[in-house]
Design an enzyme around this catalytic site. Structure first.
Site, PDB file in Angstrom:
ATOM      1  N   GLY A  92      -7.579   5.423   9.835  1.00  0.00           N
ATOM      2  CA  GLY A  92      -7.563   6.517   8.861  1.00  0.00           C
ATOM      3  C   GLY A  92      -8.813   6.611   8.000  1.00  0.00           C
TER       4      GLY A  92
ATOM      5  CB  THR B 111     -12.075  10.404   9.762  1.00  0.00           C
ATOM      6  OG1 THR B 111     -12.926   9.630  10.611  1.00  0.00           O
ATOM      7  CG2 THR B 111     -12.602  11.812   9.683  1.00  0.00           C
ATOM      8  CB  VAL B 112      -7.502  10.905   7.064  1.00  0.00           C
ATOM      9  CG1 VAL B 112      -6.541  11.493   6.048  1.00  0.00           C
ATOM     10  CG2 VAL B 112      -7.298  11.550   8.434  1.00  0.00           C
TER      11      VAL B 112
ATOM     12  CE  LYS C 161     -18.010   8.269  13.087  1.00  0.00           C
ATOM     13  NZ  LYS C 161     -16.831   7.423  12.877  1.00  0.00           N
TER      14      LYS C 161
ATOM     15  CG  ASP D 232     -14.890  10.624  12.814  1.00  0.00           C
ATOM     16  OD1 ASP D 232     -14.134  11.087  13.682  1.00  0.00           O
ATOM     17  OD2 ASP D 232     -14.935   9.412  12.537  1.00  0.00           O
TER      18      ASP D 232
ATOM     19  CB  CYS E  54     -12.071  15.473  10.942  1.00  0.00           C
ATOM     20  SG  CYS E  54     -10.483  14.981  10.299  1.00  0.00           S
TER      21      CYS E  54
ATOM     22  CD  GLU F   7     -15.245   7.673   9.471  1.00  0.00           C
ATOM     23  OE1 GLU F   7     -15.223   8.846   9.057  1.00  0.00           O
ATOM     24  OE2 GLU F   7     -14.523   7.253  10.399  1.00  0.00           O
TER      25      GLU F   7
ATOM     26  CD1 TRP G  12       2.161   9.665   9.275  1.00  0.00           C
ATOM     27  CD2 TRP G  12       0.336   8.388   9.011  1.00  0.00           C
ATOM     28  NE1 TRP G  12       1.420   9.754  10.427  1.00  0.00           N
ATOM     29  CE2 TRP G  12       0.297   8.988  10.287  1.00  0.00           C
ATOM     30  CE3 TRP G  12      -0.710   7.559   8.622  1.00  0.00           C
ATOM     31  CZ2 TRP G  12      -0.751   8.765  11.189  1.00  0.00           C
ATOM     32  CZ3 TRP G  12      -1.758   7.338   9.520  1.00  0.00           C
ATOM     33  CH2 TRP G  12      -1.758   7.933  10.780  1.00  0.00           C
TER      34      TRP G  12
END
Ligand SMILES: Nc1ncnc2c1ncn2[C@@H]1O[C@H](COP(=O)(O)OP(=O)(O)OP(=O)(O)O)[C@@H](O)[C@H]1O
Ligand SMILES: C[C@H](N)[C@H](N)CCCCCC(=O)O
Ligand SMILES: [Mg+2]
Length: 211
Positions: free
Chosen positions: A15, A17-18, A33, A44, A47, A101, A186
């Site tokens: 998780g 990236t989120v 990234k 990514d 996203c 990231e 989640w």
């Protein structure tokens, strides 16, 4: 300087990236990234832009865009590309903070000789470690913390992802002597609005400022 933060994780798919999307949204930060492995699905960067509600100028372009979703060293080999780790230099992100990231966990190879953790050590930036709350995370988290400490990489804290697991979260923080930054639940469905709201509830922006 207080401007750049590395987001790493105990593994691929935990998780990062989120979390990075939520963090960049919360801090008004840019996102980078450096090495993207896998171009067929949403990348990514795409996203983070979508979930974090970032304008395109807040995404720093990747240095390497590799086609295959695999370890970067292998993905590069398939594309006939050599990742020159000397080119992995920190970009200037102007007035904004920068969320960076990695790929997968800390010991993912960029080449046969260089792991991502070697680059983090060279950059001398603090890291946030993302970890799921599910069974198995205590071991993965403590191994990651040990590897970071061995290289004297500063750990801002650990960000959990998933359903609350008080015993696991406290075991990691107490045994690993790391700060609990928060837990992102989640989210189903995972939308930009829901992520940004959940992130604000779960994390405090001042925890990501450092001296
Ligand atoms: N808090 C969350 N709620 C719902 N789904 C999530 C959450 N966090 C991650 N996911 C989903 O889990 C999957 C893996 O997440 P993500 O892509 O952020 O992992 P990652 O650690 O960045 O992986 P990689 O090593 O490939 O960069 C994705 O499908 C993502 O949408
Ligand atoms: C393709 C994937 N989504 C990540 N970008 C790269 C994960 C590399 C993991 C390598 C490994 O630890 O075995
Ligand atoms: Mg990712």
């Amino acid at each position: 300087m207080n401007k750049r933060i590395v987001v790493t994780g105990t593994d691929t798919g935990v998780g990062k990236t989120v979390f990075s999307a939520g963090l960049a949204g919360l801090l008004g930060a840019n996102y980078w990234k450096p090495v993207q492995a896998g171009l067929e699905q949403e990348t990514d960067s795409e996203c983070v832009r979508r979930l974090g509600g970032l304008s395109s100028d807040r995404i720093v372009p990747e240095l390497y865009r590799l086609r295959t979703p695999a370890s970067p060293h292998y993905s590069a080999e398939i594309d006939g590309v050599r990742i020159d780790t000397e080119t992995l230099r920190l970009p200037d992100s102007g007035e904004r903070q920068l969320v960076i990231e990695g790929a997968g966990g800390l010991m993912v190879p960029l080449t046969a000789r260089t792991l991502y953790i070697d680059i983090f050590e060279r950059w001398q930036l603090p890291v946030v470690l993302c970890a799921k709350t599910e069974l198995g995370t205590i071991n993965h988290s403590l191994l990651s913390i040990e590897a970071l400490r061995k290289r004297q990489i500063r750990i801002l804290g650990i960000a959990f992802v998933g359903e609350r697991n008080a015993e696991t979260e406290s075991a990691v923080c107490e045994i690993g002597r790391v700060r609990w930054l928060g837990r992102l639940p989640w989210l189903v469905p995972l939308t930009d609005d829901r992520l940004q709201a959940a992130f604000k509830d779960a994390f405090v922006s001042s925890d990501f400022l450092y001296l």
